[in-house]
Each structure stands twice: as C-alpha cells, then as structure tokens.
Scaffold this active site. Sequence first.
Site, PDB file in Angstrom:
ATOM      1  N   LEU A 255      25.468  14.473  10.904  1.00 48.92           N
ATOM      2  CA  LEU A 255      25.045  15.674  10.190  1.00 48.92           C
ATOM      3  C   LEU A 255      26.294  16.437   9.753  1.00 48.92           C
ATOM      4  O   LEU A 255      27.269  16.521  10.501  1.00 48.92           O
ATOM      5  CB  LEU A 255      24.181  16.573  11.089  1.00 48.92           C
ATOM      6  CG  LEU A 255      22.850  15.993  11.570  1.00 48.92           C
ATOM      7  CD1 LEU A 255      22.146  16.981  12.508  1.00 48.92           C
ATOM      8  CD2 LEU A 255      21.946  15.613  10.410  1.00 48.92           C
ATOM      9  N   ASP A 256      26.270  16.994   8.540  1.00 49.08           N
ATOM     10  CA  ASP A 256      27.387  17.789   8.043  1.00 49.08           C
ATOM     11  C   ASP A 256      27.664  18.966   8.981  1.00 49.08           C
ATOM     12  O   ASP A 256      26.797  19.403   9.743  1.00 49.08           O
ATOM     13  CB  ASP A 256      27.089  18.326   6.644  1.00 49.08           C
ATOM     14  CG  ASP A 256      27.056  17.220   5.597  1.00 49.08           C
ATOM     15  OD1 ASP A 256      27.654  16.164   5.841  1.00 49.08           O
ATOM     16  OD2 ASP A 256      26.429  17.430   4.530  1.00 49.08           O
ATOM     17  N   ARG A 257      28.859  19.481   8.900  1.00 50.62           N
ATOM     18  CA  ARG A 257      29.293  20.558   9.804  1.00 50.62           C
ATOM     19  C   ARG A 257      28.327  21.736   9.822  1.00 50.62           C
ATOM     20  O   ARG A 257      28.016  22.283  10.877  1.00 50.62           O
ATOM     21  CB  ARG A 257      30.692  21.035   9.396  1.00 50.62           C
ATOM     22  CG  ARG A 257      31.242  22.165  10.272  1.00 50.62           C
ATOM     23  CD  ARG A 257      32.671  22.498   9.879  1.00 50.62           C
ATOM     24  NE  ARG A 257      32.748  22.936   8.497  1.00 50.62           N
ATOM     25  CZ  ARG A 257      32.531  24.201   8.095  1.00 50.62           C
ATOM     26  NH1 ARG A 257      32.220  25.129   8.975  1.00 50.62           N
ATOM     27  NH2 ARG A 257      32.636  24.515   6.823  1.00 50.62           N
ATOM     28  N   GLU A 258      27.810  22.154   8.660  1.00 50.37           N
ATOM     29  CA  GLU A 258      26.933  23.315   8.601  1.00 50.37           C
ATOM     30  C   GLU A 258      25.454  22.974   8.814  1.00 50.37           C
ATOM     31  O   GLU A 258      24.631  23.874   8.975  1.00 50.37           O
ATOM     32  CB  GLU A 258      27.096  24.025   7.255  1.00 50.37           C
ATOM     33  CG  GLU A 258      28.470  24.651   7.054  1.00 50.37           C
ATOM     34  CD  GLU A 258      28.571  25.392   5.727  1.00 50.37           C
ATOM     35  OE1 GLU A 258      27.568  25.440   4.990  1.00 50.37           O
ATOM     36  OE2 GLU A 258      29.661  25.918   5.438  1.00 50.37           O
ATOM     37  N   THR A 259      25.114  21.701   8.803  1.00 47.02           N
ATOM     38  CA  THR A 259      23.719  21.301   8.987  1.00 47.02           C
ATOM     39  C   THR A 259      23.365  21.314  10.460  1.00 47.02           C
ATOM     40  O   THR A 259      24.106  20.805  11.303  1.00 47.02           O
ATOM     41  CB  THR A 259      23.484  19.895   8.412  1.00 47.02           C
ATOM     42  OG1 THR A 259      23.813  19.898   7.025  1.00 47.02           O
ATOM     43  CG2 THR A 259      22.035  19.473   8.578  1.00 47.02           C
TER      44      THR A 259
END
Length: 309
Positions: free
Chosen positions: A122-126
């Site tokens: 998952l992306d850093r902000e997700t």
Amino acid sequence: MKISFTVLPEDDNKEIRTILSSRYMMSNILIKKIKLYGTMEVNGVHRRVIDRVNAGDTIFAAYGQDSGKTKDNSGIKIYYEDEQIVVCEKPNNLVTHPTHNHLDDSLTSRLSDIPMHPVMRLDRETTGIICIAKNGYAHDLIQKKPMNKKYLAVVYGKYDNPCGTIDKPIKRRPNSVMIRDVAEDGHPSVTHYRVKYTDEERNISLVEFILETGRCHQIRVHSTYMRHPLVGDGLYGPNSTDNPDNSFDNSVELDNLIGRQALHAYYLDFVHPESQETLQFRSPLPEDMMNLFSVKSQKMINEILGETN
C-alpha cells in the site's frame, strides 16, 4: 520457514522432495536450500530429501529464520496472526517496507526486527488491511491463489454512471519517476468501480474500487482520467503541481482537511498458506475520510456500509 505434516496414503513410498514439490508446492530452489542449509526430519530422525517415506510418517522441514511473533509495542492494529502470516491495519504516513527514502521506519520494521514478506503493498498515505508473510514460502503460496482486495476512496464530483469499468492502459510519464498516465502504449490496466454514496452539497463521492490489474497508482490514475480525482491526492489531485484542475471549488479546503490521499483498503480475502482456509477481513472507513462528508452524509454512509459490508 517451518512445515510439519503427516504423509498421506496416496504419498506412500514417494521421495520427500516429490511430496514437497507436488503437494506443498515448494520450488526446487527452496527444496535445495532445505537440503543444503536447513533441517529435514522423519519421525524425529534426520533424513535426506531423496529418501522415501511411508504413509503415516511425520515430516518436519525448516529453513532460514521466520519473523516470529510481532512486537507487542508495535502500535499496529493486528487482525490475525499465526506462525505463517500477520494481517494488520497500515496507518497513514507509513511505507509498507523499507526503501532508500524510508530506511528507518516502515510497517514491517515496526512489526518485527527480522525481515518480513509483504504479500501486497500500500502507498505511504493509503490506509487499510494488508497481509504480510513471515517467510518466503508462505508468501509464495499466498500469491499462487486468488486474493480479493477492495478499496474505498473519496473522490471529487458525481459519476454519470453509478458503476462501471475503467479499461485504460497506464505507463510512466516521460521524464518522471513517480507520475503515471493513461496512454495507449501503456500496460493493460482494468479498474472496476461502484459509487456507494454522493454528497451533493460537497460534490464528493464515496466509491468502491476493485482492481483487476495491479499497476502502480492505478486507482489514482484512473480516477483522475475520469475527472474524479481523489480528495487530498498530492500527485494527481486538483491542487497538485503535475495534474492541476480548477473544476472543484472546495478542493483546497477538503484537501487541507484530510492532508493525504483519501484511499483505504477496506476488504481482503485470501487462502491461508497452511490450512487452505479462506480468510476474510474488513476494516471500517477511517475517521479522516468520513470527516470529509457532511454530518447528514456521515449518517447515511454508516448505514450504507453497515448494510453492504
């Protein structure tokens, strides 16, 4: 990696390596590592991988060091954990595993001091549910069978169609390391969407996304292509440097309110690598995403998600 099992009648008089390969889907490389550097026992006695075994024999094989139990003070919400895997909730502003830009802090390093094997990223902000294997063998087994993932996102605007499929290829933007675009010569990329709720007053929608392919930034790129960028998206949103869009009057306010891309992995199911049982997990919509909607809309969303999830 550790595995223990009883030889079945249909595997009577077979070589151990044959059983490990055909029934337990071990690669030849892993079997060779067990042979050279690991442990192989039959009924508690050391044996070779080429030895034949009988029905009812107990096999124990091990190689390398598993991550073991996760840290008690990790601060990460754990949904499920056993000797093979951990299913947990990734918080905002945290990368899944160490990278050259984030060597000191990551989800896996918070969970264990021993390297772990994320089955998904998952992306850093997700935020949301993620499965992490404690050894490479479990990681490979999970990836060999279907894994169903669903995401919730808050996007700008109202969709003309409440559900549909975005079938548009994606490729890296020229001269950019991060940015992706829809392009005819890109990699095939398919995203299915379904609108859960639209807040007419704030001109935002809560949308469920299901990925048929897994390209980098796929949901974000496809959403921007459809003129429904994610709220708070610093790369593809209306207030980004690379993909500016002045179509949404309240975008600055809402982007500042959440401070990250409004994307959450809320559903996951997969086959357990050892028990072969299908495990299913759900995560509630995060508070920062819910707060983007009006109070009236929040009540409606809670009812909708409670009924359908």
